[in-house]
Structure formats: structure tokens, C-alpha cells
Enzyme design. Structure first.
Site, PDB file in Angstrom:
ATOM      1  N   LYS A  36      -6.053   3.519   8.312  1.00 13.47           N
ATOM      2  CA  LYS A  36      -5.098   4.569   7.759  1.00 13.47           C
ATOM      3  C   LYS A  36      -5.828   6.114   7.749  1.00 13.47           C
ATOM      4  O   LYS A  36      -5.086   6.967   7.964  1.00 13.47           O
ATOM      5  CB  LYS A  36      -4.910   4.122   6.327  1.00 13.47           C
ATOM      6  CG  LYS A  36      -4.112   2.747   6.158  1.00 13.47           C
ATOM      7  CD  LYS A  36      -3.945   2.275   4.989  1.00 13.47           C
ATOM      8  CE  LYS A  36      -3.114   1.110   5.034  1.00 13.47           C
ATOM      9  NZ  LYS A  36      -2.986   0.265   3.875  1.00 13.47           N
ATOM     10  N   SER A  67       0.890  -1.018   0.015  1.00 12.70           N
ATOM     11  CA  SER A  67      -0.010   0.128   0.044  1.00 12.70           C
ATOM     12  C   SER A  67       0.764   1.408  -0.074  1.00 12.70           C
ATOM     13  O   SER A  67       0.169   2.474  -0.213  1.00 12.70           O
ATOM     14  CB  SER A  67      -1.019   0.005   1.099  1.00 12.70           C
ATOM     15  OG  SER A  67      -0.374  -0.001   2.457  1.00 12.70           O
TER      16      SER A  67
END
Length: 182
Positions: A112, A69
Site C-alpha cells: 500500500k 481496509s
């Protein structure tokens, strides 16, 4: 945060440091390949990394990191180096990068977003494929956050490095032996 620096001018190489797992190392190599292959398309000198040793560092080495990611973040750090231009400030991003520049979905959107908010960052670039995940977040998590969605790295680059006269003047000028077209 991710740091990138040219460490020598003696041949093309990529050095990676930080507590990185195998997947994250592969992600860094992929980001490097994508940026090197698309420098001109992204507005940088197509030859700027030909003889450059690049060091990519992911700080906080005591925290193990692994996963794809960070692909667009690593590519952005490398593009910043190639453009000789800092990206816009106070923006976070997440997204897996492919060799063709597509931005793929990631997991852990909620975590996140919360982590970015804890750091005082309220502008986030997220894969377009995660738009539904963002819309499903509770209002109190989305509150005060500007989400920008990207399907391709060119979109990430246009957000981070807007074409302004000041940005153009910061970009590297050709070396004395090179000539710019009139």
C-alpha cells in the site's frame, strides 16, 4: 479514490457501485452506519442524511476489490459529503473501521505504501496498530513519506478536515425552515 454524492432527498438509502466483493460492501455499510450515528460528534449537521439517498462509488470497476481496509476511506468520503468540505489534498489512507470508530490493523502495508508512492502521494494515514509494520519497512520505501497514525476515526477526521475559518464557511448552512442557536 472513493466518490460520494447525494442523489435524492426522498428517504435514507445507500447505493454502492464499483466491482465490490461482499466484505467491501459490508465495509461500506458499516462506514455509513458509523458516520450517520456520529455526524454531530464529527462536526456535521446531525440530520443531514435523514432524507438523503447516498451513492458511494469506488471507481475502476474492472478491478475487483474486497476487504475491510477501505473502511476509513469510505467513512471519510461520507463525512466530506456531510460537511460539504473536501478533505485535504494528496493524502492516502488505509484502515479497517469498527462500528465504534476504532481503526484496526490492515495487511499489506508495504504494498500500500508503494502504491501510494507510485501515485505521487507521500502522506499516508495508517492504523496505529500497524506502526511496527511501517518501522520495519526498508528505508528506501519509507523515504519521502509522512506517516500519520490513527487509532480512532476522530483522529482521521481531524487530519483530513482541520478546523479553519474557510472550512467552517464551506459547511452547509441550516435550511430555511431550521434555526441555528444564537
Amino acid at each position: 479514490s472513493i466518490e460520494a454524492s447525494v442523489v435524492n432527498q426522498q428517504g435514507r438509502s445507500l447505493k454502492l457501485t464499483g466491482q465490490l466483493g461482499d466484505v467491501m460492501r459490508e465495509t461500506a455499510e458499516l462506514a455509513y452506519s458509523y458516520i450517520c450515528s456520529n455526524l454531530k460528534l464529527l462536526g456535521a449537521d446531525a440530520h443531514c442524511f435523514e432524507q438523503a439517498g447516498i451513492h458511494l462509488h469506488i471507481p475502476e470497476g474492472a478491478t475487483p476489490k474486497d476487504g475491510p481496509s477501505a473502511g476509513i476511506t469510505m467513512a471519510s468520503a461520507l463525512l466530506s459529503l456531510a460537511l460539504n468540505q473536501a478533505p485535504i489534498k494528496n493524502i492516502a489512507m488505509t484502515g479497517e473501521l469498527t462500528l465504534t470508530g476504532h481503526v484496526l490493523a490492515i495487511g499489506g502495508v508495504r504494498e500500500k505504501v508503494i502504491a501510494a508512492k507510485r501515485q505521487g502521494i507521500h502522506r499516508l494515514i495508517v492504523p496505529l496498530a500497524n506502526r511496527g509494520d511501517v518501522l520495519e519497512l526498508p528505508d528506501y520505501i519509507r523515504a519521502g513519506v509522512e506517516f500519520m497514525f490513527a487509532d480512532h476515526f476522530k483522529e482521521v477526521a481531524s487530519i483530513l478536515f482541520p478546523p479553519t475559518p474557510l472550512a467552517q464557511s464551506r459547511r452547509k448552512k441550516p435550511d430555511a425552515g431550521e434555526h441555528s442557536p444564537p
